[in-house]
Enzyme design. Structure first.
Site, PDB file in Angstrom:
ATOM      1  N   HIS A   1      83.495  65.812  76.427  1.00 49.50           N
ATOM      2  CA  HIS A   1      83.004  66.311  77.710  1.00 49.50           C
ATOM      3  C   HIS A   1      81.657  65.711  78.088  1.00 49.50           C
ATOM      4  CE1 HIS A   1      80.750  69.217  75.162  1.00 49.50           C
ATOM      5  NE2 HIS A   1      79.901  69.227  76.180  1.00 49.50           N
TER       6      HIS A   1
ATOM      7  N   ASP B   1      87.934  67.757  71.781  1.00 46.80           N
ATOM      8  CA  ASP B   1      86.668  67.373  72.444  1.00 46.80           C
ATOM      9  C   ASP B   1      85.946  66.323  71.586  1.00 46.80           C
ATOM     10  OD1 ASP B   1      84.579  67.288  74.197  1.00 46.80           O
ATOM     11  OD2 ASP B   1      83.654  69.177  73.526  1.00 46.80           O
TER      12      ASP B   1
ATOM     13  N   SER C   1      -5.784  -1.529   8.140  1.00 50.28           N
ATOM     14  CA  SER C   1      -6.733  -1.500   7.013  1.00 50.28           C
ATOM     15  C   SER C   1      -6.018  -1.842   5.721  1.00 50.28           C
ATOM     16  CB  SER C   1      -7.393  -0.125   6.894  1.00 50.28           C
ATOM     17  OG  SER C   1      -6.425   0.861   6.543  1.00 50.28           O
ATOM     18  N   ASN C   2      -6.786  -2.324   4.740  1.00 49.89           N
ATOM     19  CA  ASN C   2      -6.238  -2.656   3.434  1.00 49.89           C
ATOM     20  C   ASN C   2      -7.345  -2.432   2.404  1.00 49.89           C
ATOM     21  OD1 ASN C   2      -4.595  -3.494   1.420  1.00 49.89           O
ATOM     22  ND2 ASN C   2      -4.260  -5.567   2.196  1.00 49.89           N
TER      23      ASN C   2
ATOM     24  N   ASP D   1      30.950 -15.368  -1.280  1.00 49.11           N
ATOM     25  CA  ASP D   1      32.327 -15.081  -0.882  1.00 49.11           C
ATOM     26  C   ASP D   1      32.643 -13.613  -1.168  1.00 49.11           C
ATOM     27  OD1 ASP D   1      35.091 -15.618  -0.162  1.00 49.11           O
ATOM     28  OD2 ASP D   1      35.489 -15.364  -2.302  1.00 49.11           O
TER      29      ASP D   1
ATOM     30  N   GLY E   1      38.398 -16.049   2.548  1.00 47.03           N
ATOM     31  CA  GLY E   1      39.590 -15.317   2.947  1.00 47.03           C
ATOM     32  C   GLY E   1      40.470 -14.941   1.783  1.00 47.03           C
TER      33      GLY E   1
ATOM     34  N   TYR F   1      40.463 -16.519  -1.872  1.00 47.29           N
ATOM     35  CA  TYR F   1      39.839 -17.849  -1.846  1.00 47.29           C
ATOM     36  C   TYR F   1      38.567 -17.751  -1.016  1.00 47.29           C
ATOM     37  CZ  TYR F   1      42.208 -18.122   2.687  1.00 47.29           C
ATOM     38  OH  TYR F   1      42.662 -17.858   3.939  1.00 47.29           O
TER      39      TYR F   1
ATOM     40  N   GLU G   1       0.845  -1.192   0.000  1.00 48.09           N
ATOM     41  CA  GLU G   1       0.000   0.000   0.000  1.00 48.09           C
ATOM     42  C   GLU G   1       0.885   1.248   0.000  1.00 48.09           C
ATOM     43  OE1 GLU G   1      -3.476   2.184   2.698  1.00 48.09           O
ATOM     44  OE2 GLU G   1      -2.649   0.247   3.322  1.00 48.09           O
TER      45      GLU G   1
ATOM     46  N   SER H   1      75.143  68.954  73.153  1.00 50.78           N
ATOM     47  CA  SER H   1      76.550  68.552  73.108  1.00 50.78           C
ATOM     48  C   SER H   1      76.693  67.123  72.595  1.00 50.78           C
ATOM     49  CB  SER H   1      77.169  68.652  74.509  1.00 50.78           C
ATOM     50  OG  SER H   1      77.234  69.992  74.916  1.00 50.78           O
TER      51      SER H   1
ATOM     52  N   ASP I   1       1.802   0.785   5.331  1.00 51.08           N
ATOM     53  CA  ASP I   1       2.501  -0.486   5.191  1.00 51.08           C
ATOM     54  C   ASP I   1       3.934  -0.186   4.760  1.00 51.08           C
ATOM     55  OD1 ASP I   1       0.008  -1.427   5.664  1.00 51.08           O
ATOM     56  OD2 ASP I   1      -0.356  -2.132   3.611  1.00 51.08           O
TER      57      ASP I   1
END
Length: 689
Positions: A492, A544, A134-135, A150, A171, A168, A78, A632, A86
């Site tokens: 003095h 002095d 609903s549909n 692979d 790997g 391979y 839908e 003094s 949907d």
């Protein structure tokens, strides 16, 4: 009915084609359908149509080295804004790839959706289908075909294979071109160029591929080794070309590493110099990075007898009959420390020892020469080092300073440690011969305002006349501090009190100040030519003058500081300042320290009142300013108060001695002891006491 059959037939053909393509491309196992490596995922009720509120969750993961793909062949859901009603959501490793709804043809799915429906290696794909309540019309849903395939790691630029890669199922594997070996890291291809040349006495070493450019990722190790007593001589020949960056750093490198001693690394285009390894074992290491087109190196080697080189240690020299700079094994020499250095680990100050050249090219024994240490000097009172914990070894320098700002050194305070372990001054004298002393800074006062015209004087400010001392009790009088132990006064004032203890006050301007500093006398020394007839009653006032020594060092500060003595070369003073706690108008004694400006006169211009006048005196007075009874022993100093400076400190010109009883009478002047005439006596007396 015919149309429906044709449609189903087309779907079966399409499914068969997808299975065939999967088996041909993937080839995961010898028999394609023996394990669940592929299958279908579809919405509930497909192809009849899904019910409202229906849902589906699906997830598959790929093993290591594989990936999982999803191919949608049908989509009918839908239609709604952002697929709110949907929806079909597809995730790769929990990351949303698509949120789908509506109708799409097989052509549209193949063009814009299916190429992106795959996981990472070892990852997962997941599907989430959800229909709302609903549909309004029937929708058939979705259908897709998943497959585990692979993953071709060789197409991944991050697999780090430096040369060749082989993929391979599940790997990949790195491998190298002829002439290279795979490094333990299983990714890097290196040149196999290690050589063990132990026992070889001469030969040539060249970089891989010489004279053509050397290969990338080379890690070559060449080992040279011979018996003890021999060493290798290395000589570079021809072109030297090892890659180097513009900043001088080595991109590729050639390192020569002897068994003992420092390794040396070379690169660039400058031919390295010939050199002796001084080692019976040498490792030569050649490293290159992953690119470049440089030519490398060529070097020849041969063995020579080991020898020993001098000097044995720094700051030493060899004493030997051998004329060459290289010494054969077994040869004995004497090592002598340079001037200013002695042998380390020796209790006495020895400077030489005998050593022998060994087969390994080393001297034995080896005793370093260390600099003579003059040690930290013992410092006199008030003196300290300018730098805390300075180095004290040969040729190091120290300097002194006074601990207090109120003192200054009497001579230059710089010394250097000599070869004999003594501190010597710039003039070459030892510290004990030329030890600097801290002497009080004299003739300076606190900066204050000045002016005015101790009779008729003005009150002094604290610190303005810091050398003024005051004896408050009988006999009332003054004195001048000339150092941190000694003061000058009139004879003095202290006549008859030589065997008693007198208390003098300092650091005050108010005679009733309870915070004044009290100084107790240790000695009172009256000039030997002073003539007396009784306590305080001289026959005349010639000579002095008297010296007072305090029982303890006077603590100097801003309010207690000495005045300078005059110089023998000083010209007669025209005017100066007098100060004291003596009489004021009305015959009362002043409570406060007063000062005033006076002018000096020739003796013939002054009236003596019948007392004898000598060249050891001078007279002075001013307009309504005069010294008086109680003054003094107090000072007359110059320059006038307020005009002193570091370049022109205040100096003690006279000591208040005697005068008319009628203070302030402009017809009579006061008489002062001429301090300039007693400089030798003052110096000699202080030195003896």
């Amino acid at each position: 009915m015919k149309v429906k059959v044709q449609k189903q037939e087309r779907e079966r053909v399409l499914t068969l084609l997808i299975m065939i393509v999967f088996c041909v491309i993937v080839l995961l196992l010898p028999v394609c359908g023996s394990v669940p490596l592929a299958g279908w995922v579809q919405s509930p009720g497909h192809p009849r149509g899904y019910d409202p509120d229906s849902s589906l969750t699906w997830k598959e993961c790929a093993p290591t080295g594989h990936k999982i793909t999803l191919t949608l062949i049908h989509l009918d859901l839908e239609e709604s804004l952002e697929c709110e009603d949907d929806s079909l959501k597809v995730f790769a490793d929990d990351e949303l790839l698509f949120n789908l709804c509506g109708r799409k043809s097989m052509k549209e799915l193949q063009a814009s959706i299916n190429p992106f429906l795959h996981s990472f290696p070892g990852g997962c794909l997941s599907v989430s289908f959800l229909a709302d309540y609903s549909n309004p019309e029937r929708h058939t849903g979705f259908r897709g075909f998943y497959a585990i395939q692979d993953f071709d790691e060789c197409k991944d630029p991050d697999n780090e294979c430096t040369q060749l890669c082989n993929n391979y199922i599940g790997g990949y594997r790195c491998f190298c071109r002829p002439g290279y070996i795979l490094d333990p890291d299983k990714h890097t291809c290196q040149v196999s160029c290690n050589e063990d040349r132990k026992g070889s006495r001469e030969g040539v070493l060249i970089s891989p591929g010489w004279p053509e450019p050397y290969p990338e990722n080379a890690m070559c190790s060449y080992t040279l080794a011979v018996e003890e007593g021999l060493q290798f001589e290395l000589t570079f020949t021809g072109v030297f070309d090892v890659e180097m960056k513009e900043n001088g750093q080595c991109t590729d490198s050639l390192t020569i590493k002897p068994l003992s001693g420092d390794a040396r690394t070379f690169c660039g285009r400058d031919l390295p110099p010939f050199f002796l390894t001084r080692s019976q074992h040498v490792e030569i290491i050649f490293r290159t990075d992953h690119q470049g087109a440089n030519r490398g190196f060529s070097l020849s080697y041969r063995v020579r007898e080991m020898n020993c080189a001098g000097p044995v240690t720094p700051t030493s020299s060899l004493i030997s009959q051998h004329s060459d700079s290289k010494y054969p094994t077994g040869h004995k020499v004497k090592v002598k420390c340079d001037n200013g250095y002695v042998l380390k680990l020796k209790e006495s100050a020895e400077v030489e020892y005998e050593t022998t050249c060994q087969k390994n090219g080393e001297w034995s024994p080896v005793i370093p020469c260390e600099p003579v240490d003059c040690g930290s000097p013992e410092l006199p009172e008030l003196v300290e080092l300018s730098e805390k914990d300075p180095p004290t070894t040969y040729l190091k320098q120290i300097s002194f300073k006074c601990k207090s700002q109120y003192y200054q050194l009497d001579k230059t305070g710089n010394f250097i440690c000599n070869a004999e372990g003594n501190w010597v001054s710039e003039s070459g004298q030892t510290l004990t011969e030329d030890l600097p002393k801290c002497e009080p800074v004299c003739g300076m006062n606190t900066d204050v305002s000045f002016g005015g015209r101790v009779f008729g004087g003005k009150p002094a400010s604290l610190g303005q006349i810091p050398w003024q001392l005051f004896h408050k009790s009988s006999p009332r009088g003054g004195a001048s501090l000339i150092s941190d132990y000694w003061a000058l006064t009139a004879a003095h004032v202290v006549d008859g009190y030589e065997e008693t203890t007198m208390n003098w006050l300092g650091g005050l301007i108010d005679g009733q100040d309870t915070n004044a500093v009290t100084m107790e006398t240790e000695k009172i020394i009256i000039h030997p030519n002073y003539k007396r007839v009784g306590k305080g009653k001289p026959n005349n006032f010639d000579n002095d003058i008297a010296l007072i020594k305090m029982s303890a060092r006077v603590t100097l500060g801003p309010n207690i500081r000495p005045v300078c003595l005059p110089k023998k070369t000083d010209e007669p003073v025209a005017e100066g300042t007098i100060s004291g706690f003596g009489g004021v108008k009305g015959g009362k004694m002043s409570r406060h320290l007063l000062y005033g400006l006076v002018q000096t006169y020739p003796l013939e211009m002054c009236v003596s009142g019948g007392l004898p006048v000598t060249h050891n005196m001078f007279c002075a007075g001013g307009s309504s300013v005069d010294s008086c009874k109680g003054d003094s022993g107090s000072p007359l100093f110059f320059p006038s108060l307020g005009y002193g400076s570091p370049d022109k400190p205040y100096r003690l010109t006279g000591i208040v001695s005697w005068g008319p009883s009628d203070c302030g009478n402009e017809s009579f002047k006061g008489y002062y002891t001429k301090v300039q005439n007693y400089l030798d006596w003052i110096k000699e007396t202080i030195e003896k006491n």
